[in-house]
Write an enzyme that holds these catalytic residues in place. Structure first.
Site, short mmCIF file in Angstrom:
data_model
loop_
_atom_site.label_atom_id
_atom_site.label_comp_id
_atom_site.label_asym_id
_atom_site.label_seq_id
_atom_site.Cartn_x
_atom_site.Cartn_y
_atom_site.Cartn_z
N GLY A 1 0.83 -1.19 0.00
CA GLY A 1 0.00 0.00 0.00
C GLY A 1 0.87 1.24 0.00
CB ILE B 1 3.67 2.14 4.46
CG1 ILE B 1 2.86 3.20 5.22
CG2 ILE B 1 5.01 1.91 5.16
CD1 ILE B 1 2.36 2.75 6.58
CB ALA C 1 2.13 -4.23 9.79
NE ARG C 2 -2.83 -1.22 14.05
CZ ARG C 2 -2.35 -0.05 13.65
NH1 ARG C 2 -1.06 0.08 13.36
NH2 ARG C 2 -3.15 0.99 13.51
CD GLU D 1 1.24 -1.48 20.07
OE1 GLU D 1 0.69 -0.36 20.06
OE2 GLU D 1 1.73 -1.99 19.06
CG HIS E 1 2.48 1.79 17.78
ND1 HIS E 1 1.35 1.01 17.93
CD2 HIS E 1 2.38 2.34 16.54
CE1 HIS E 1 0.61 1.08 16.84
NE2 HIS E 1 1.22 1.89 15.98
CB ALA F 1 7.08 4.12 12.92
#
Length: 311
Positions: free
Chosen positions: A151, A153, A228-229, A258, A277, A279
């Site tokens: 996508g 990114i 990503a996740r 998280e 987390h 970025a």
């Protein structure tokens, strides 16, 4: 009476004036945005700008005036968006708003892992000037980088890597054309890549899509990078692969839970580079996510069609 909208503190400086121009009453929330705070401050709100906190069916039921949940970011796995749709509530996100920041962070992690930058710096600070002699670094040039997910990114990562003289392999559910890499099947990417970087959403098809079998397919010299996740990687399997030497290392910005628990084994492993987390949290990305999320709220409140509706 002005429509009430909930906005996290991080976004307030970028949107407060525009929301006021649209005659919306902004209520600032903490960035944690826990359920009790959102409900105590905005049970009657028409819109919520949401960070990464869960937004559940129960919360939706307790906010009868709600028209839109506007995600500050791309992922929406923290929102019960299907139930929201049943209640006539639109859920939106901000695709591409933080793509450059996340792509740069992914490439940075690949370089840090290749050059052992973190461990060398740590050793030097501790007085070990001989560490580097025992731990030679690697050139990125000539290596193979696998990009999973193409996508906004993933495409930026491929373009950024084009200057490093690497071989780029790409897997995407729907293959596309790209001058910056070659589309291959899942197994080929896993087996041939020296570095793998993940850029897919968390869906039933992708959750734990990287697990024991996938680590077995990877080279023992390979590194994996995840922006990503957290749930895309089976974290327990990752820890085992890192401890056993099945893969060489990892760069992680996202986790299954998280914030990453203090007792997580990942914190103890020397071959993992961890970030919290963050970025997508550059000044530029924060401004874009804030203003785009606010614009989506304004469109829905004005009975206009939002640009990036999820549900």
């Amino acid at each position: 009476m002005a429509n009430k909208v909930l906005v996290p503190q991080i976004a307030v400086p970028y949107v407060k004036d525009d929301l006021a121009k649209h005659h919306l009453k902004m209520i600032s929330t903490s960035n944690a945005q826990k359920a009790d705070e959102l409900l105590s401050k905005g049970k009657d709100a028409v819109a919520v700008m949401l960070l990464g906190a869960p937004f559940t069916k129960d919360m939706i039921d307790q906010m009868p005036n709600l028209k839109v949940i506007s995600r500050f970011g791309v992922g929406y796995d923290n929102v019960d968006y299907r139930y929201a749709a049943k209640k006539g509530i639109k859920v939106t996100n901000t695709p591409g708003a933080n793509a450059a920041s996340v792509a740069e962070a992914a490439v940075t992690d690949i370089l840090i892992l290749s050059k052992h930058s973190y461990s060398i710096s740590k050793a030097m600070r501790e007085g070990d000037n001989d560490y580097v002699a025992k731990h030679p670094t690697n050139e990125l040039a000539g290596k193979t980088v696998g990009i999973i997910g193409f996508g906004h990114i993933g495409r930026m990562v491929a373009k950024m890597l084009s200057g490093f003289n690497v071989n780029v392999l790409i897997w995407n559910r729907h293959p596309k054309q790209s001058q910056y890499g070659k589309f291959v099947d899942w197994d080929t990417l896993l087996k041939q890549s020296d570095f793998i970087t993940l850029h897919v959403p968390a869906t039933p098809d992708t959750i734990h899509s990287i697990s024991t079998n996938e680590f077995k397919m990877m080279k023992d010299s390979a590194h994996i990078v995840n922006f990503a996740r957290g749930s895309v990687i089976d974290q327990k399997a990752l820890v085992e692969a890192l401890k056993s030497g099945e893969i060489a290392g990892a760069g992680l910005d996202v986790y299954e839970k998280e914030p990453l628990p203090e007792d997580s084994e990942l914190r103890k492993l020397p071959n993992v580079y961890l970030t919290p987390h963050n970025a997508g949290h550059s000044y530029e990305a924060i401004e874009r996510m804030s203003t785009r999320a606010a614009s989506e709220m304004e469109r829905v409140i004005n009975n206009e069609q939002p640009k990036w509706q999820i549900n």
